[in-house]
Enzyme design. Structure first.
Site, PDB file in Angstrom:
ATOM      1  N   CYS A   1       0.821  -1.216   0.000  1.00 41.61           N
ATOM      2  CA  CYS A   1       0.000   0.000   0.000  1.00 41.61           C
ATOM      3  C   CYS A   1       0.853   1.263   0.000  1.00 41.61           C
ATOM      4  CB  CYS A   1      -0.877   0.013   1.229  1.00 41.61           C
ATOM      5  SG  CYS A   1      -1.889  -1.437   1.387  1.00 41.61           S
TER       6      CYS A   1
ATOM      7  N   LYS B   1       6.261  -4.788  -4.383  1.00 42.37           N
ATOM      8  CA  LYS B   1       7.704  -4.551  -4.328  1.00 42.37           C
ATOM      9  C   LYS B   1       8.210  -4.567  -2.889  1.00 42.37           C
ATOM     10  CE  LYS B   1      11.763  -3.605  -5.916  1.00 42.37           C
ATOM     11  NZ  LYS B   1      12.475  -4.818  -6.372  1.00 42.37           N
TER      12      LYS B   1
HETATM   13  O1  M6R Z   1      12.998  -5.587  -0.037  1.00 41.43           O
HETATM   14  P1  M6R Z   1      13.484  -6.956   0.334  1.00 41.43           P
HETATM   15  O2  M6R Z   1      14.764  -7.314  -0.331  1.00 41.43           O
HETATM   16  O3  M6R Z   1      13.530  -7.173   1.821  1.00 41.43           O
HETATM   17  O4  M6R Z   1      12.365  -7.917  -0.217  1.00 41.43           O
HETATM   18  C1  M6R Z   1      12.351  -9.277   0.093  1.00 41.43           C
HETATM   19  C2  M6R Z   1      11.537 -10.048  -0.912  1.00 41.43           C
HETATM   20  O5  M6R Z   1      10.196  -9.668  -0.849  1.00 41.43           O
HETATM   21  C3  M6R Z   1      12.055  -9.820  -2.334  1.00 41.43           C
HETATM   22  O6  M6R Z   1      13.411 -10.135  -2.433  1.00 41.43           O
HETATM   23  C4  M6R Z   1      11.266 -10.651  -3.358  1.00 41.43           C
HETATM   24  O7  M6R Z   1      11.474 -12.006  -3.135  1.00 41.43           O
HETATM   25  C5  M6R Z   1      11.717 -10.225  -4.743  1.00 41.43           C
HETATM   26  N1  M6R Z   1      10.969  -9.086  -5.155  1.00 41.43           N
HETATM   27  C6  M6R Z   1      11.610 -11.297  -5.743  1.00 41.43           C
HETATM   28  O8  M6R Z   1      12.169 -10.891  -6.950  1.00 41.43           O
END
Ligand code: M6R
Length: 592
Positions: free
Chosen positions: A2, A587
């Site tokens: 959000c 994201k």
């Molecule tokens: O922002 P972060 O690196 O903590 O996010 C963790 C995961 O949500 C993220 O790496 C997710 O698996 C990717 N968007 C996949 O490509």
């Protein structure tokens, strides 16, 4: 997930500005959006399911509003519908709210609210906030907000409008919220990327605090209602780096930026001593290392654990943050906990950091977003220097995580009897996209197969995990990643003549073992694509070889994922899906 925008101005016609900035939050993922505008005692609410562009079409009125709040919603409580889309109004139509996060005790609060004769119209946890605001007595709205937030369990960033007031009321706990001000307006946002055009500085609302924002001033209060002073931060180049430029999609742009990111990290870490606090005394106090993250960042943790164990000879292990938190981890002052995150806002990673800190661990954050909550809370921050990443599919941030973790591992090795100092400049001469056009025929193979597998050993198994995640998240193709040695312990039963197996092999010492796994697959009719930087491959069982630039074994883990990032992107385009915004994903995952 959000997104929140609040905007208050001396000038009328605020809806354009609000929508323009709400669009900058689109990348975080959402399934509906809404806006509430206020002029004196009049609220105007518009909502839409789907793209913000649909909401924009509804704003075909004379806009003489000077204040408003808006939201992009990624459904958690209640399905995707207009009824559940924010902003929500209180029954007496005196309060409007937008909210990020999850109110965990909302069922209990709903019961309380209903017992007071108030009807809730939506299925959301958010509506309870305005209902509670309306139930408070007195004239002091900050006091009311404090009363209400003290009743909330869970996480929240909220922005409220009150009928008849030219002001925004905001509060937060475990969910980020920022406020910027210039001479004639103030903006509240859940992401400072919205501030680049109009503001030079901004304030991060501290956790468990609230503020009243008017055009003239921002008054911030802690939970004891003491006014507090918050230092402003500069709007930096990071917040401004989200332009798509000549590219069709952010995913393509971000993959193409990998060489530049590697270069930037190497230069930045030469100029700035990010490891200053990680000195000999620090090292001597570490008995074990835990690396914690989610998704792609978790895969980086698995790889980082291998680097640290191999180079610095300290026991190291990677953990999924949502599992780590509930695993009763054994942590004390001799534990180094490393939190890896692109966004620096992932709820489970952030809460794991708080848990580790409370248990006395030393904490290091490996993060991309410099102003994020994880960056602010860790003892040491190792920046990824990757620039803003917009596509949900994390690409350049992963390569950056591996390189920074490798720099950390070789730094730690300095304090051992066998320091591992590598010639990182070799990375500058790598052809990262060598033969990338050869990926097109491999895309054909993927599209013709019914089942896709990724296998590897050691570091290559971690690459297999990340390669599988890339492919499944943007193409919706179901695939399996397993260590090569595990094939015959179960998964081999799935392999048949409709199967495509990607075998990653970058370690000469494990080549013979990989070749025997290839024979097992071939014998069951599976097709094999070998992704390697080795020359010594001689096996009739391999159907297709994709060779990436020959780089020393030490660095191959950083490079070997690139063909898979490109493969996922190309396959996604062939299937006609959006590479930047895969369905159901966001994201930045700011809820548990
Ligand atoms: O922002 P972060 O690196 O903590 O996010 C963790 C995961 O949500 C993220 O790496 C997710 O698996 C990717 N968007 C996949 O490509």
């Amino acid at each position: 997930m959000c997104g929140i925008i609040g905007y208050i101005s001396q000038e009328k016609g605020v809806s354009k500005k609000i929508i323009h900035n709400l669009k900058k939050l689109e990348y975080r993922g959402y399934d509906s959006s809404g806006i509430c505008l206020l002029k004196g005692n009049t609220f105007l609410v518009k909502k839409s399911v789907g793209e913000i562009a649909k909401l924009e079409q509804k704003l075909n009125f004379v806009d003489d509003f000077d204040c408003g709040i808006a939201h992009t919603r990624w459904a958690t409580h209640g399905k995707v519908s207009l009824k559940n889309t924010h902003p929500h109004l209180s029954q007496d139509k005196c309060w409007a709210v937008v909210h990020n996060g999850i109110i965990e005790n909302f069922l209990e609060l709903s019961k309380l609210i209903k017992s007071k004769g108030v009807t809730l119209k939506s299925e959301t946890d958010t509506e309870t906030i305005v209902a509670l605001m309306a139930l408070q007595n007195g004239d002091d709205n900050i006091k009311k907000l404090n009363e209400v937030t003290s009743m909330l369990v869970g996480s929240y960033a909220i922005c409220l409008l009150h009928k008849g007031e030219h002001a925004l009321y905001v509060a937060r706990r475990h969910s980020p919220l920022y406020i910027a001000k210039n001479d004639n307006s103030c903006m509240v946002s859940s992401d400072p990327v919205t501030f680049g055009e109009d503001y030079g500085t901004y304030y991060t609302l501290p956790d468990d605090c609230m503020a009243k924002v008017t055009v003239d001033k921002i008054d911030v209060y802690d939970k004891n209602l003491n006014k507090i002073c918050v230092k402003p931060s500069e709007v930096g180049s990071f917040e401004k780096s989200a332009e798509l430029g000549k590219y069709s999609f952010y995913a393509e742009k971000e993959i193409s930026e990998i060489p530049k990111v590697i270069d930037t990290i190497l230069s930045n870490y030469k100029i700035v001593d990010h490891f200053k606090k990680i000195n000999k005394t620090f090292y001597s106090q570490i008995k074990k290392v835990k690396l914690i993250g989610c998704g792609t960042a978790y895969h980086a943790c698995l790889m980082g654990a291998k680097y640290i164990q191999n180079y610095a000879h300290i026991e190291a292990q990677g953990y999924i943050a949502s599992e780590f938190r509930y695993s009763k981890p054994l942590i004390d002052k001799n534990t180094l906990c490393i939190f890896v995150s692109q966004s620096g806002e992932t709820a489970d990673t952030l809460l794991s950091l708080e848990l580790a800190k409370n248990m006395g661990a030393k904490t290091v954050a490996v993060v991309n977003v410099p102003y994020s909550s994880i960056a602010q809370k860790a003892d040491v921050v190792l920046p990824l220097c990757a620039g803003m990443e917009v596509a949900v599919m994390s690409t350049k941030a992963y390569n950056a995580m591996l390189l920074v973790l490798m720099l950390l591992a070789s730094h730690l090795s300095k304090f051992t009897e066998s320091p591992q100092q590598f010639d990182y400049d070799v990375l500058k001469s790598v052809d990262f996209f060598k033969d990338v056009q050869k990926i097109d025929p491999i895309t054909d193979l993927v599209l013709k197969s019914e089942k896709v597998f990724f296998i590897g050993r050691g570091e290559d198994y971690v690459t297999a995990l990340e390669a599988g995640l890339k492919l499944k998240e943007i193409t919706y193709i179901n695939c399996v990643s397993i260590p090569s040695g595990e094939l015959k312990h179960g998964t081999l039963s799935l392999v048949d003549n409709k199967s495509l197996v990607f075998m990653i092999a970058t370690d000469k010492n494990l080549l013979a073992k990989n070749i025997s796994s290839a024979s097992e697959i071939k014998a069951r009719g599976g097709k094999i694509v070998l992704v390697t930087n080795l020359d010594e491959i001689q096996s009739g069982d391999i159907d297709y070889v994709y060779q990436f630039d020959k780089i020393t074994q030490k660095f191959s883990s950083i490079i070997s994922i690139i063909p898979f990032q490109v493969l996922a992107y190309k396959t996604c385009l062939r299937l006609g899906y959006s590479p930047d915004k895969p369905r159901n994903l966001a994201k930045s995952v700011t809820v548990e």
